[in-house]
Design an enzyme around this catalytic site. Sequence first.
Site, short mmCIF file in Angstrom:
data_model
loop_
_atom_site.label_atom_id
_atom_site.label_comp_id
_atom_site.label_asym_id
_atom_site.label_seq_id
_atom_site.Cartn_x
_atom_site.Cartn_y
_atom_site.Cartn_z
N LYS A 92 0.86 -1.18 0.00
CA LYS A 92 0.00 0.00 0.00
C LYS A 92 0.90 1.23 0.00
CE LYS A 92 -1.80 2.77 2.82
NZ LYS A 92 -1.63 3.95 1.94
N GLU B 215 10.21 1.35 10.31
CA GLU B 215 11.19 2.38 9.95
C GLU B 215 10.49 3.71 10.16
OE1 GLU B 215 14.31 2.16 8.59
OE2 GLU B 215 14.30 0.00 8.91
N GLU C 201 10.23 16.32 14.51
CA GLU C 201 10.59 16.14 13.11
C GLU C 201 9.75 17.10 12.26
OE1 GLU C 201 9.25 12.51 11.14
OE2 GLU C 201 11.24 12.30 10.26
N CYS D 236 13.87 10.93 6.05
CA CYS D 236 13.79 10.46 7.44
C CYS D 236 15.10 10.67 8.17
CB CYS D 236 13.39 9.00 7.46
SG CYS D 236 14.45 7.97 6.43
P1 NAD Z 1 2.66 8.38 7.40
O1 NAD Z 1 2.97 7.62 8.64
O2 NAD Z 1 1.65 9.43 7.46
O3 NAD Z 1 2.21 7.38 6.22
C1 NAD Z 1 2.98 6.27 5.84
C2 NAD Z 1 2.06 5.21 5.26
O4 NAD Z 1 1.21 4.73 6.30
C3 NAD Z 1 1.15 5.72 4.16
O5 NAD Z 1 1.05 4.72 3.16
C4 NAD Z 1 -0.16 5.93 4.88
O6 NAD Z 1 -1.28 5.86 4.03
C5 NAD Z 1 -0.15 4.78 5.87
N1 NAD Z 1 -1.00 4.97 7.07
C6 NAD Z 1 -1.44 6.13 7.60
N2 NAD Z 1 -2.18 5.88 8.69
C7 NAD Z 1 -2.22 4.54 8.85
C8 NAD Z 1 -2.81 3.67 9.82
N3 NAD Z 1 -3.53 4.11 10.84
N4 NAD Z 1 -2.63 2.33 9.69
C9 NAD Z 1 -1.87 1.84 8.68
N5 NAD Z 1 -1.30 2.63 7.73
C10 NAD Z 1 -1.45 3.95 7.83
O7 NAD Z 1 4.08 8.93 6.91
P2 NAD Z 1 4.35 9.87 5.65
O8 NAD Z 1 3.85 11.24 6.03
O9 NAD Z 1 3.88 9.23 4.41
O10 NAD Z 1 5.94 9.85 5.61
C11 NAD Z 1 6.75 10.66 6.39
C12 NAD Z 1 7.25 9.92 7.63
O11 NAD Z 1 7.92 8.73 7.26
C13 NAD Z 1 8.26 10.73 8.41
O12 NAD Z 1 8.01 10.62 9.78
C14 NAD Z 1 9.58 10.05 8.07
O13 NAD Z 1 10.61 10.22 9.02
C15 NAD Z 1 9.16 8.64 7.93
N6 NAD Z 1 10.15 7.90 7.13
C16 NAD Z 1 10.98 7.01 7.77
C17 NAD Z 1 11.94 6.33 7.03
C18 NAD Z 1 12.89 5.36 7.68
O14 NAD Z 1 13.52 4.60 6.97
N7 NAD Z 1 12.99 5.31 8.97
C19 NAD Z 1 12.04 6.55 5.67
C20 NAD Z 1 11.17 7.45 5.05
C21 NAD Z 1 10.22 8.11 5.81
#
Ligand code: NAD
Length: 486
Positions: A181, A256, A389, A290
């Site tokens: 997803k 992650e 962040e 990230c």
């Molecule tokens: P997000 O957590 O809002 O969304 C990530 C994914 O989770 C999306 O596909 C979203 O639709 C899904 N999602 C949202 N709510 C959900 C729920 N309740 N249950 C299951 N899935 C759900 O994150 P984002 O805004 O897309 O990305 C930014 C974040 O990702 C930042 O915090 C960044 O640090 C982190 N990130 C971490 C890494 C790493 O390797 N550690 C890499 C890239 C991004």
Amino acid sequence: MTEALSAPARDLFIAGRFVPSKSGRRFSTVNPATGEILAEVAQAGLEDLDDAVAAARAAVDGGAWREMAPRERGRILRRAAERLLARAEEFGRVETQDNGKPIFEAARIDMPACAEALEYFAGYADKVYGRTLPTGPGAFLYTLREPVGVVGAITPWNFPLLQAMWKIAPALACGNAVVLKPASLTPLTALMFAELLAEAGLPPGVFNVIPGRGEVVGRAMAEHSGIDKISFTGETETGKSILRAAAGTVKRVSMELGGKSPNIVFADADLEAAARGAFNGIFYGKGEVCAAGSRLLVEKSVHDALLEKLVDRARKMEPADPLHPKTRLGSLVSETQRDVVERYVETGKAEGARLLAGGRRRDVSGKGAFFEATIFDGVTPEMTIAREEIFGPVLAALEFSSVEEAVDLGNRVRYGLAAAVWTRDVKKALRVARELKAGTVWINTYNFYDPGLPFGGYKQSGFGRERGEEAMHEYTQVKSVWADLT
Ligand code: NAD
């Protein structure tokens, strides 16, 4: 509508073909640099998730994928890598339009890195070893390392295809099936890649893509009894809610999550290199990274000299059309994200930090969610912009006077994803690297990655590792066999 996208690649990809969602619902994905709608993408609901899981289950529980020799799995991944590299410009262009990142990054860095991940894990496909145990003559004891089964991958929008690839490549190499997803803001390259994998010979059902709402489909994936493991990349708070949802089925999870990584510059560092590293550490990828070095910790005696170099560079960094090959600062992913960044900048000012560069929203030709390369000085560890962040091009600079203080400041956040140390003193570098509570530490560089070097978090930046041999362990489970020989 982006011309590289074949019409079907706006539907869900389930059981080897594009299908509309059962509800017929669609959502718009927008180019944040122009505000134009790129595509109307099918929105998966719970019935579509069930279909995708059923297809993935069928692939791992019997049939061509289960029967396939591991080396042949590797060949498919290698073919996919070649095809992706050959189409890097086309995939990169769609990624840029969907995410707002410069085409230089999407086509020249992200897509080759995706291909590299596929190649790297292709090599592992026939090297997933179990062990034999030395025992007496009465028994033969050994272990098998087997796929976990169906992997649910949930990914964010900042490196849309690359974040997915760090999951897809090792999961498939180990013989799992995947239901992905992607983030709703950036679903397009994942759909294109599903088609490419099928063309490379992947049997139907092994890889499925279901764009949809996180709180609905993402959450249902975490709860689904047909999914054996969730591999999640995203925000820490989302990760926590997935952990809770996954508890009901005692699902394996890897997380992650977010970061607030310290970039520590000592007075004896090569200041020119440190300025370059600190600059790329925060402004590469518009700071929507990230592992971004969003906290710059500088030793007092070189503080002014380093900040001067950084401010000089930041003022020259103009937001520009992401599709132009010379652009290095693209559009933030959405207007919403731009507003979030802007609010943090206002909070920084209100809490007393000194704004040295940037700080304003921008447009390019009257459009887009652009934001200036922004630097705050005089930041203290209690300030919001030193703790949370921001996920945008905003650097918070703090001062320190001793090694101990640098380490203490470095570790004083809830995150622990990455860190860097800049010094010419080898012993100091290695000592500080050991003291930092972070999953990755760079010494005299920033933001470099290798498919063989594991990546992941300490503390609330998550657990589990992507890349390297560690990733193979995330997608396999160990079976112990005791054979009686008496
Ligand atoms: P997000 O957590 O809002 O969304 C990530 C994914 O989770 C999306 O596909 C979203 O639709 C899904 N999602 C949202 N709510 C959900 C729920 N309740 N249950 C299951 N899935 C759900 O994150 P984002 O805004 O897309 O990305 C930014 C974040 O990702 C930042 O915090 C960044 O640090 C982190 N990130 C971490 C890494 C790493 O390797 N550690 C890499 C890239 C991004």
